[in-house]
Design a protein around this motif. Structure first.
Motif, PDB file in Angstrom:
ATOM      1  N   ARG A  24      11.679   9.465 -23.713  1.00 29.13           N
ATOM      2  CA  ARG A  24      10.372   9.749 -23.116  1.00 29.13           C
ATOM      3  C   ARG A  24       9.685   8.453 -22.694  1.00 29.13           C
ATOM      4  O   ARG A  24       9.097   8.363 -21.621  1.00 29.13           O
ATOM      5  N   LEU A  25       9.747   7.460 -23.568  1.00 26.33           N
ATOM      6  CA  LEU A  25       9.096   6.186 -23.270  1.00 26.33           C
ATOM      7  C   LEU A  25       9.695   5.533 -22.025  1.00 26.33           C
ATOM      8  O   LEU A  25       8.980   4.954 -21.205  1.00 26.33           O
ATOM      9  N   ALA A  26      11.007   5.647 -21.870  1.00 20.77           N
ATOM     10  CA  ALA A  26      11.668   5.077 -20.686  1.00 20.77           C
ATOM     11  C   ALA A  26      11.211   5.790 -19.420  1.00 20.77           C
ATOM     12  O   ALA A  26      10.983   5.150 -18.381  1.00 20.77           O
ATOM     13  N   GLN A  27      11.047   7.120 -19.487  1.00 20.24           N
ATOM     14  CA  GLN A  27      10.567   7.879 -18.321  1.00 20.24           C
ATOM     15  C   GLN A  27       9.139   7.473 -17.960  1.00 20.24           C
ATOM     16  O   GLN A  27       8.806   7.315 -16.779  1.00 20.24           O
ATOM     17  N   ILE A  28       8.294   7.299 -18.978  1.00 21.00           N
ATOM     18  CA  ILE A  28       6.906   6.936 -18.715  1.00 21.00           C
ATOM     19  C   ILE A  28       6.817   5.516 -18.165  1.00 21.00           C
ATOM     20  O   ILE A  28       6.016   5.231 -17.270  1.00 21.00           O
ATOM     21  N   LYS A  29       7.666   4.621 -18.694  1.00 14.32           N
ATOM     22  CA  LYS A  29       7.642   3.236 -18.193  1.00 14.32           C
ATOM     23  C   LYS A  29       7.993   3.184 -16.706  1.00 14.32           C
ATOM     24  O   LYS A  29       7.445   2.348 -15.960  1.00 14.32           O
ATOM     25  N   LYS A  30       8.863   4.062 -16.253  1.00  9.68           N
ATOM     26  CA  LYS A  30       9.175   4.105 -14.826  1.00  9.68           C
ATOM     27  C   LYS A  30       7.923   4.413 -14.006  1.00  9.68           C
ATOM     28  O   LYS A  30       7.708   3.839 -12.935  1.00  9.68           O
ATOM     29  N   MET A  31       7.089   5.314 -14.526  1.00 10.19           N
ATOM     30  CA  MET A  31       5.845   5.656 -13.833  1.00 10.19           C
ATOM     31  C   MET A  31       4.894   4.460 -13.827  1.00 10.19           C
ATOM     32  O   MET A  31       4.233   4.181 -12.826  1.00 10.19           O
ATOM     33  N   VAL A  32       4.843   3.745 -14.956  1.00  9.31           N
ATOM     34  CA  VAL A  32       3.997   2.548 -15.046  1.00  9.31           C
ATOM     35  C   VAL A  32       4.507   1.466 -14.099  1.00  9.31           C
ATOM     36  O   VAL A  32       3.729   0.823 -13.377  1.00  9.31           O
ATOM     37  N   ASP A  33       5.823   1.261 -14.084  1.00  8.09           N
ATOM     38  CA  ASP A  33       6.409   0.253 -13.190  1.00  8.09           C
ATOM     39  C   ASP A  33       6.085   0.541 -11.727  1.00  8.09           C
ATOM     40  O   ASP A  33       5.952  -0.386 -10.918  1.00  8.09           O
ATOM     41  N   ARG A  34       5.961   1.822 -11.397  1.00 14.31           N
ATOM     42  CA  ARG A  34       5.628   2.212 -10.024  1.00 14.31           C
ATOM     43  C   ARG A  34       4.129   2.098  -9.734  1.00 14.31           C
ATOM     44  O   ARG A  34       3.700   2.324  -8.605  1.00 14.31           O
TER      45      ARG A  34
END
Length: 366
Positions: A24-34
């Motif tokens: 889940r954290l990896a998926q959310i980090k992708k959103m933050v990175d974007r």
């Protein structure tokens, strides 16, 4: 230190048995990175605060994270006007930077954010802070529900939106994450007592948050494996994980509460005589019986929602007792409310109660 199953406050893997949140954290980090702004809206006791706490640690190597809690850090008086809100926000911002050992950010904030008296000025100064800080800043705000019925908060969201739109020419937060039960993308509130409810859209730049926060059977099994490694009771992990998932649909509080009951209450009953006999199908069904008959914070919240929203109550009663299929339409008011509070789910286009525990609890209530 002996770990245990926790149902209050944040969970952490050093003290508690919990599912692994890395995917889940990896998926959310992708959103933050974007650079996306988004809301995490789930029912009560759905693990939002635990997720935000873990996310703060997960992001800290790449970002400066300011994680606020509006319920704990903002009183009702805070939202009286722009001046009081701005001061409270700045105080919280500086305090969090200090306790997070973000010394450079704390000094920048102290220098740039003093004497701010309104939201326009606040965001102008926050833009300077974002520009001067070495890392990009991620702003996370938990318990936004406590602020959602205030005009100052709507204006705050509008300023965040304005800066987001101008982010290519005006430095701002890399990402903003709001967490709570209510969907603040389209708030419904009364600005004056004599007004009808109005919908406001100061947050229509928010990206959809599609991360599944329910616990899968595999994730529950992983948590039970950790317990088995500590106690060596010969538990049938696959059987118990499947039963827990079947009855709870992975609702975090329900998963943890059933495990807590098995570990702390059922295992000490004379008829079970220990953990080995408790962690069985018989013990599981006993845990479900206790859960359905007890007074707990989740059921109290659900009961309060049924009393506060008559249309929700009527819709759920009809769903359970008429036998008629109800097409899932998120824009129908009662379905929207039921989804927001976690009562129901979309099951192949048809409305369904979220899990067997809720379904039985509702039958018992009615």
């Amino acid at each position: 230190m002996e770990r245990y199953f926790n149902i209050t406050g944040c969970c952490n893997p050093q003290e508690h048995y919990m599912v692994n949140l890395d995917s889940r954290l990896a998926q959310i980090k992708k959103m933050v990175d974007r650079g996306q702004y988004f809301c995490i809206n789930r029912g009560r006791q759905y693990g939002k605060t635990t997720l935000l706490d873990a996310l703060q640690s997960y992001l800290q190597n790449d970002y400066t994270v300011i994680s606020m809690d509006f319920q704990a850090q903002m009183s009702a008086a805070t939202f009286e006007n722009e001046r009081t809100f701005s001061k409270a926000f700045i105080d919280a911002f500086i305090e969090i930077a200090m306790f997070s050992d973000e010394t450079a950010l704390m000094e920048i904030a102290k220098r740039e954010l003093t004497s701010v008296t309104n939201l326009v000025e606040l965001f102008r100064k926050l833009s300077v802070v974002c520009k001067l800080n070495d890392k990009k800043i991620v702003l996370m705000i938990d318990e936004v529900d406590s602020a959602s019925n205030n005009q100052v908060f709507l204006d705050f969201l509008a300023q965040l939106r304005a800066q987001y739109i101008e982010r290519d020419i005006q430095p701002t937060f890399r990402a903003v994450i709001l967490a709570g039960v209510y969907d603040v993308k389209n708030l419904r509130r009364k600005i004056r007592p004599d007004e009808v409810h109005k919908y406001n859209s100061p947050w229509n730049i928010a990206a959809d948050f599609k991360v599944d926060m329910s616990f899968s059977r595999e994730e529950i099994a992983g948590m039970l494996d950790e317990y088995e490694k500590d106690y060596h009771i010969g538990m049938d992990v696959e059987l118990l994980a499947g039963l827990i998932r079947e009855y709870t649909s992975g609702y975090p509080f329900l998963v943890s509460r059933i495990c807590q009951l098995l570990d702390e209450e059922i295992s000490v009953k004379k008829e079970y005589g220990g953990k080995k006999s408790a962690w069985t199908k018989k013990g599981f069904l006993e845990a479900v019986r206790i859960l359905l008959s007890e007074k707990n914070m989740l059921f109290e919240s659900l009961r309060e929602k049924l009393e506060s929203y008559p249309e929700l109550n009527s819709m759920l009663y009809s769903l359970l007792f008429t036998g008629k299929a109800i097409v899932y339409n998120y824009y129908e008011t009662s379905i929207n409310i039921a989804t927001m509070f976690g009562f129901v789910k979309n099951e192949n286009g048809v409305l369904a109660v979220s899990n067997r525990i809720f379904e039985t609890w509702l039958y018992n209530l009615y």
